[in-house]
Design an enzyme around this catalytic site. Structure first.
Site, PDB file in Angstrom:
ATOM      1  N   CYS A  93     -31.196  36.955  18.826  1.00  0.00           N
ATOM      2  CA  CYS A  93     -32.565  36.453  18.768  1.00  0.00           C
ATOM      3  C   CYS A  93     -32.712  35.379  19.842  1.00  0.00           C
ATOM      4  O   CYS A  93     -31.894  34.458  19.920  1.00  0.00           O
ATOM      5  CB  CYS A  93     -32.860  35.874  17.384  1.00  0.00           C
ATOM      6  SG  CYS A  93     -34.466  35.052  17.266  1.00  0.00           S
ATOM      7  N   CYS A  96     -33.350  31.711  17.957  1.00  0.00           N
ATOM      8  CA  CYS A  96     -32.307  30.928  17.273  1.00  0.00           C
ATOM      9  C   CYS A  96     -30.880  31.358  17.586  1.00  0.00           C
ATOM     10  O   CYS A  96     -29.942  30.698  17.174  1.00  0.00           O
ATOM     11  CB  CYS A  96     -32.532  30.985  15.762  1.00  0.00           C
ATOM     12  SG  CYS A  96     -32.220  32.601  15.022  1.00  0.00           S
ATOM     13  N   CYS A 142     -36.472  38.202  12.838  1.00  0.00           N
ATOM     14  CA  CYS A 142     -35.159  37.591  12.661  1.00  0.00           C
ATOM     15  C   CYS A 142     -35.145  36.918  11.290  1.00  0.00           C
ATOM     16  O   CYS A 142     -36.070  36.181  10.948  1.00  0.00           O
ATOM     17  CB  CYS A 142     -34.937  36.552  13.761  1.00  0.00           C
ATOM     18  SG  CYS A 142     -33.482  35.515  13.527  1.00  0.00           S
ATOM     19  N   CYS A 145     -34.847  32.656  11.764  1.00  0.00           N
ATOM     20  CA  CYS A 145     -35.961  31.824  12.239  1.00  0.00           C
ATOM     21  C   CYS A 145     -37.320  32.480  12.030  1.00  0.00           C
ATOM     22  O   CYS A 145     -38.345  31.874  12.333  1.00  0.00           O
ATOM     23  CB  CYS A 145     -35.778  31.475  13.714  1.00  0.00           C
ATOM     24  SG  CYS A 145     -36.009  32.854  14.859  1.00  0.00           S
ATOM     25  N   CYS A 165     -37.641  49.176  17.737  1.00  0.00           N
ATOM     26  CA  CYS A 165     -38.267  49.023  19.049  1.00  0.00           C
ATOM     27  C   CYS A 165     -38.510  47.530  19.269  1.00  0.00           C
ATOM     28  O   CYS A 165     -39.391  46.943  18.643  1.00  0.00           O
ATOM     29  CB  CYS A 165     -39.570  49.825  19.063  1.00  0.00           C
ATOM     30  SG  CYS A 165     -40.327  49.953  20.669  1.00  0.00           S
TER      31      CYS A 165
END
Length: 178
Positions: A93, A96, A142, A145, A165
């Site tokens: 991510c 984070c 995510c 976060c 995607c």
């Protein structure tokens, strides 16, 4: 996707907070992935990443990453260098740093966005229904976060049949050691 979250056998203070946090997420339309939650669920729900202000996010992210991760935007197709990334490694991510996908699950979908057939581990992604643009889709974020990553579709390759995607600007790639 329906959540499959095992309930704790005893309700400690932390357990009650976790169940309460899951209830809040469910009330917002966010559920965790279909598999059982990782043992580190409290690392996600108690995460300092969830307490950052909008201004703190703006300081940490580029304007485009902020628009995608925090405002649920979508980058233009075929603009991310990560779409053509073929090295072995891990996709994290961009907000984070949580590891979300392995290069082993990446494939060329022809859509113009980095695509994966499964996340790196159960519980690293949360989902919610997205009914924008007059279509029903499943959006994923995510788990640590709550940064918007992309959408998951049922037209991917075996063994899962799923296509995650992802917006490339929402990811950071770390190559595996040589």
């Amino acid at each position: 996707m329906k959540p499959n979250v095992p309930l704790p056998h005893s309700f400690s203070r932390r357990g009650l907070l976790l169940v309460g946090g899951a209830s809040v997420l469910a009330g917002c339309g966010i559920s965790m992935a279909d598999e059982a939650m990782p043992s580190t669920l409290e690392d996600y729900t108690d995460s300092e990443w969830r307490n950052l202000s909008e201004e703190e996010w703006r300081e940490r992210l580029s304007p485009e990453a902020f628009r995608v991760l925090r405002r649920e935007g979508t980058e233009r197709a075929f603009t991310s260098p990560l779409n053509g990334e073929e090295r072995a490694g891990t996709f994290h991510c961009a907000g984070c740093g949580l590891a979300l996908f392995s290069s082993d699950a990446k494939y060329e979908s022809g859509t113009g966005w980095p695509s994966f057939w499964q996340p790196i581990a159960a519980g690293v992604l949360g989902t919610k229904e997205d009914n924008k643009l007059w279509m029903q889709r499943t959006e994923y974020h995510c788990a640590r976060c709550l940064g918007h990553q992309g959408h998951v579709f049922n037209d991917g390759p075996r063994p899962t049949g799923l296509r995650y995607c992802n917006n490339g600007v929402a990811l950071r790639f770390e190559a595996a050691p040589a």
